[in-house]
Design a protein around this motif. Structure first.
Motif, PDB file in Angstrom:
ATOM      1  N   ASP A   1      30.285  44.521  44.348  1.00 36.79           N
ATOM      2  CA  ASP A   1      29.174  43.648  44.750  1.00 36.79           C
ATOM      3  C   ASP A   1      28.575  42.873  43.586  1.00 36.79           C
ATOM      4  N   GLU A   2      29.270  42.829  42.452  1.00 36.00           N
ATOM      5  CA  GLU A   2      28.725  42.157  41.272  1.00 36.00           C
ATOM      6  C   GLU A   2      29.726  41.183  40.667  1.00 36.00           C
ATOM      7  N   TRP A   3      29.185  40.196  39.946  1.00 32.16           N
ATOM      8  CA  TRP A   3      29.963  39.346  39.065  1.00 32.16           C
ATOM      9  C   TRP A   3      29.827  39.953  37.678  1.00 32.16           C
TER      10      TRP A   3
ATOM     11  N   MET B   1      33.246  28.671  48.034  1.00 31.78           N
ATOM     12  CA  MET B   1      34.209  28.797  46.942  1.00 31.78           C
ATOM     13  C   MET B   1      35.621  28.912  47.493  1.00 31.78           C
ATOM     14  N   THR B   2      36.599  28.493  46.690  1.00 31.30           N
ATOM     15  CA  THR B   2      38.001  28.581  47.060  1.00 31.30           C
ATOM     16  C   THR B   2      38.673  29.654  46.223  1.00 31.30           C
ATOM     17  N   SER B   3      39.445  30.496  46.864  1.00 34.10           N
ATOM     18  CA  SER B   3      40.151  31.565  46.163  1.00 34.10           C
ATOM     19  C   SER B   3      41.456  31.028  45.584  1.00 34.10           C
ATOM     20  N   THR B   4      41.810  31.515  44.399  1.00 34.07           N
ATOM     21  CA  THR B   4      43.074  31.114  43.785  1.00 34.07           C
ATOM     22  C   THR B   4      44.071  32.267  43.764  1.00 34.07           C
ATOM     23  N   ALA B   5      43.805  33.301  44.517  1.00 33.12           N
ATOM     24  CA  ALA B   5      44.713  34.448  44.564  1.00 33.12           C
ATOM     25  C   ALA B   5      46.041  34.036  45.192  1.00 33.12           C
ATOM     26  N   ALA B   6      47.116  34.650  44.741  1.00 36.97           N
ATOM     27  CA  ALA B   6      48.441  34.351  45.284  1.00 36.97           C
ATOM     28  C   ALA B   6      48.531  34.794  46.738  1.00 36.97           C
ATOM     29  N   ARG B   7      49.184  33.987  47.543  1.00 36.66           N
ATOM     30  CA  ARG B   7      49.353  34.311  48.953  1.00 36.66           C
ATOM     31  C   ARG B   7      50.641  35.085  49.135  1.00 36.66           C
ATOM     32  N   GLU B   8      50.583  36.116  49.954  1.00 36.26           N
ATOM     33  CA  GLU B   8      51.770  36.928  50.197  1.00 36.26           C
ATOM     34  C   GLU B   8      52.790  36.197  51.063  1.00 36.26           C
ATOM     35  N   ASP B   9      52.339  35.223  51.866  1.00 32.58           N
ATOM     36  CA  ASP B   9      53.262  34.526  52.748  1.00 32.58           C
ATOM     37  C   ASP B   9      53.906  33.309  52.084  1.00 32.58           C
ATOM     38  N   SER B  10      53.741  33.178  50.763  1.00 37.05           N
ATOM     39  CA  SER B  10      54.359  32.065  50.041  1.00 37.05           C
ATOM     40  C   SER B  10      55.868  32.237  50.036  1.00 37.05           C
ATOM     41  N   GLU B  11      56.564  31.112  50.092  1.00 38.56           N
ATOM     42  CA  GLU B  11      58.014  31.160  50.057  1.00 38.56           C
ATOM     43  C   GLU B  11      58.540  29.944  49.320  1.00 38.56           C
TER      44      GLU B  11
ATOM     45  N   ASP C   1      26.331  36.753  45.751  1.00 42.19           N
ATOM     46  CA  ASP C   1      25.614  36.160  46.871  1.00 42.19           C
ATOM     47  C   ASP C   1      26.665  35.639  47.854  1.00 42.19           C
ATOM     48  N   LYS C   2      26.897  36.383  48.929  1.00 42.38           N
ATOM     49  CA  LYS C   2      27.954  36.046  49.898  1.00 42.38           C
ATOM     50  C   LYS C   2      27.767  34.641  50.484  1.00 42.38           C
ATOM     51  N   ALA C   3      26.516  34.235  50.735  1.00 41.53           N
ATOM     52  CA  ALA C   3      26.267  32.901  51.290  1.00 41.53           C
ATOM     53  C   ALA C   3      26.677  31.824  50.292  1.00 41.53           C
TER      54      ALA C   3
END
Length: 107
Positions: A16-18, A37-47, A30-32
């Protein structure tokens, strides 16, 4: 993306912290505020994308540069920011003749 109020470094989430990896400063998430924000995590469904049927003109711009493998003087290129924001972008090249790929960084 969140930046540290103390030192300006990029922060990472920890529950719950930065948390700042540089100076250790912490603040509550702050969830709101994070909803935009956009996530840059790798997607598992990438091909792998098959580009064999795509016309070279549609792939990207070309420039005059010598291929270190075959010596041809044209290559497609793209630029990406892969290091910290205060450093220049890295240039990625693909030879239009032999498809050899290489990159150049500013030193």
């Amino acid at each position: 993306m969140e930046f540290c109020d103390e030192c300006g470094s990029m922060m990472k989430t920890d529950g719950d912290e930065w948390v700042c990896g540089s100076c250790g400063y912490e603040k509550l998430r702050d969830k709101a505020d994070e909803s935009h924000m956009t996530s840059t995590a790798a997607r598992e469904d990438s091909e792998v994308v098959d580009m064999s049927e795509v016309d070279d003109a549609d792939i990207g711009p070309t420039t005059t540069v010598i291929c270190p493998k075959c010596g041809h003087d044209k290559a497609r290129y793209e630029m990406k920011q892969i290091r910290s924001a205060d450093e220049s972008e890295t240039r990625f090249f693909t030879c239009v003749e032999c498809s050899h790929k290489w990159r150049e960084d500013d030193h």
